[in-house]
Structure formats: structure tokens, C-alpha cells
Design a protein around this motif. Sequence first.
Motif, PDB file in Angstrom:
ATOM      1  N   SER A 126       1.127  -7.758   3.213  1.00 53.31           N
ATOM      2  CA  SER A 126       2.270  -7.668   4.111  1.00 53.31           C
ATOM      3  C   SER A 126       3.359  -6.790   3.508  1.00 53.31           C
ATOM      4  CB  SER A 126       2.828  -9.067   4.385  1.00 53.31           C
ATOM      5  OG  SER A 126       3.984  -9.004   5.198  1.00 53.31           O
ATOM      6  N   ARG A 127       3.586  -6.969   2.216  1.00 59.31           N
ATOM      7  CA  ARG A 127       4.584  -6.134   1.531  1.00 59.31           C
ATOM      8  C   ARG A 127       4.140  -4.678   1.498  1.00 59.31           C
ATOM      9  NH1 ARG A 127       9.532  -4.615   0.733  1.00 59.31           N
ATOM     10  NH2 ARG A 127       9.946  -3.791  -1.361  1.00 59.31           N
ATOM     11  N   ILE A 128       2.854  -4.438   1.252  1.00 61.20           N
ATOM     12  CA  ILE A 128       2.333  -3.057   1.231  1.00 61.20           C
ATOM     13  C   ILE A 128       2.514  -2.402   2.592  1.00 61.20           C
ATOM     14  CG2 ILE A 128       0.214  -1.684   1.056  1.00 61.20           C
ATOM     15  CD1 ILE A 128      -0.705  -3.617  -1.135  1.00 61.20           C
ATOM     16  N   ARG A 129       2.225  -3.164   3.660  1.00 64.52           N
ATOM     17  CA  ARG A 129       2.400  -2.602   5.007  1.00 64.52           C
ATOM     18  C   ARG A 129       3.871  -2.276   5.275  1.00 64.52           C
ATOM     19  NH1 ARG A 129      -1.587  -6.438   6.338  1.00 64.52           N
ATOM     20  NH2 ARG A 129      -0.007  -7.941   6.990  1.00 64.52           N
ATOM     21  N   GLU A 130       4.776  -3.128   4.796  1.00 62.11           N
ATOM     22  CA  GLU A 130       6.202  -2.853   4.979  1.00 62.11           C
ATOM     23  C   GLU A 130       6.600  -1.563   4.270  1.00 62.11           C
ATOM     24  OE1 GLU A 130       8.337  -6.207   3.577  1.00 62.11           O
ATOM     25  OE2 GLU A 130       7.623  -7.557   5.150  1.00 62.11           O
ATOM     26  N   LEU A 131       6.104  -1.406   3.023  1.00 62.56           N
ATOM     27  CA  LEU A 131       6.433  -0.195   2.267  1.00 62.56           C
ATOM     28  C   LEU A 131       5.836   1.047   2.917  1.00 62.56           C
ATOM     29  CD1 LEU A 131       5.941  -1.521  -1.384  1.00 62.56           C
ATOM     30  CD2 LEU A 131       8.102  -1.079  -0.206  1.00 62.56           C
TER      31      LEU A 131
END
Length: 261
Positions: A126-131
Amino acid sequence: MKSGLSILDIIFCIFLVPGMMFLFPIGEWALWHPGYVALFSLWLYGVWGLCRFALGPLLRQGWRGIVTVAGVLFLLGTVQFLMTLTRVDFPEAAAEVDKTALHIRVMWVLFLAVVGHGIPVGALHSRIRELEAANDASRAEADAARALESRRAEADTGNEIQVKSDYKTIHIPLSAIRYIEGRNNYACFHLDNREDVVSQIPLKDVLEMMPPDSFVRIHRSYIVPMWRIEKRKSTQVRLMGVEEPLPVGRAYKDNLNSNNG
């Protein structure tokens, strides 16, 4: 990877979970009670999917997300506990040790393993997708800014207009005008990187001040620079450097068509 399964997920689901099940004594259960093991396997993969794709991303949504994740995990643990209460008998030859208690412990180990993998990996993705989304947005913004400056350089002839505002004469470069909005007998000049300039002058007089074929009136309330028009439809136009589209009035469609060829 923006979505879907990662290499970690594939390795965990295809190799690690089945491997753990048959390295532990639950492999015996698969021989004696295959239906129950199949049901428990489906349960494990369902828990993993819920943790990986729902609870992990939810964990990043502040305290409300954390409380929700805790509540769902409590419900999952309750169902897991009820599953361990199901009586499963073993052949008498295998009754030398307490097989049932051993398998119950293994069931909890496997349950905690899928939860321990699904939630952190889901939160990480989820964090990777946000970045990635932020990076894509930044790249798109930079591309739009370069395209805008390129168009501005092509259209910029160094011309400017002078208007009265608050008893002062304001010099406005034509290349800085995003669009001009009519407000009764006032014209509001929306500009790049500058505050709006409001002058007591009607739009029809503003248009006469502009170089020929450089600005077009698309609505009784709007005049736009031709070079900024990026997309146009029958009812609206989208301008470079302007977030919201502007409406096209019925009476002004011909102006837009004639100036766009």
C-alpha cells in the motif's frame, strides 16, 4: 509492482504455506482427514487474502484503521478457535502421543504465519502504491509544466496590455493570462504565478485590446488564450495550466470553431 501479487506473495502461497503444512504433523491429517485439511487450507488462504489486500492497506489509515484491523483479527481468531474445537479422531496406532493437541498447535502456527505475512506485506505494498502514485503525479505535473512553457514560448511575442485596477495601471503580459472572466462590468484576469487582476472594463472591450486571433470568447463570461486550449468539446474547453474546464456557450461555438480552423 503497482497491483496484484508480488514475488513474495507467490513464494509464500505456493511454496511456504503447503511446505509448512506437510513439514508439521498436519501432513498426517491430510492422509486421515483430507476433507478437513482441504477446508482448513481454504480458510488459511482466505485469511491471507483478507490480511494482504484489505487489512494491510487499512492499517495505514490511522487509528480508525488500526482499531478496525484489531476487531477483524479478533473475529478471525474466534473462528480459528472454533475450528480447533472440531473433534478429529486418529487411528489407534497413532494414539501413542496426543496427536489432536499437537495438530491444534500447528493450526495456530499456520494461522499466525499467514496473518504475520499478509498484514505487513499488504501495508508495504500500500505504501509502495502511494509512492508510485505520488511519483506518477509529480512526473505528470512536470511534463505538463514543460508543455505549458513550450507552448508559452511559441506564443509569446512580448506583448502586454495595460489595465486600470485600484487606481493603478497594471501591465499584464499576454503570455501570463490563463483566462479572463467577466463579472458584470468588471473583467478578472486570472494569471500564472500572480494574483488576479480585476479591472472595471467589460469583456467586449477586453477582446478588442487583444492581438487578432490570439484570444477567443467562448462564453458570455469567459475569454481564453488560443494557445492554452488543450482539449475541447462542444460544451467545454480544457486549458493548459488550469485545473477546471471552462464552459462553452451556445452562442460562442462558432467563434471557437473559426479560430481553431
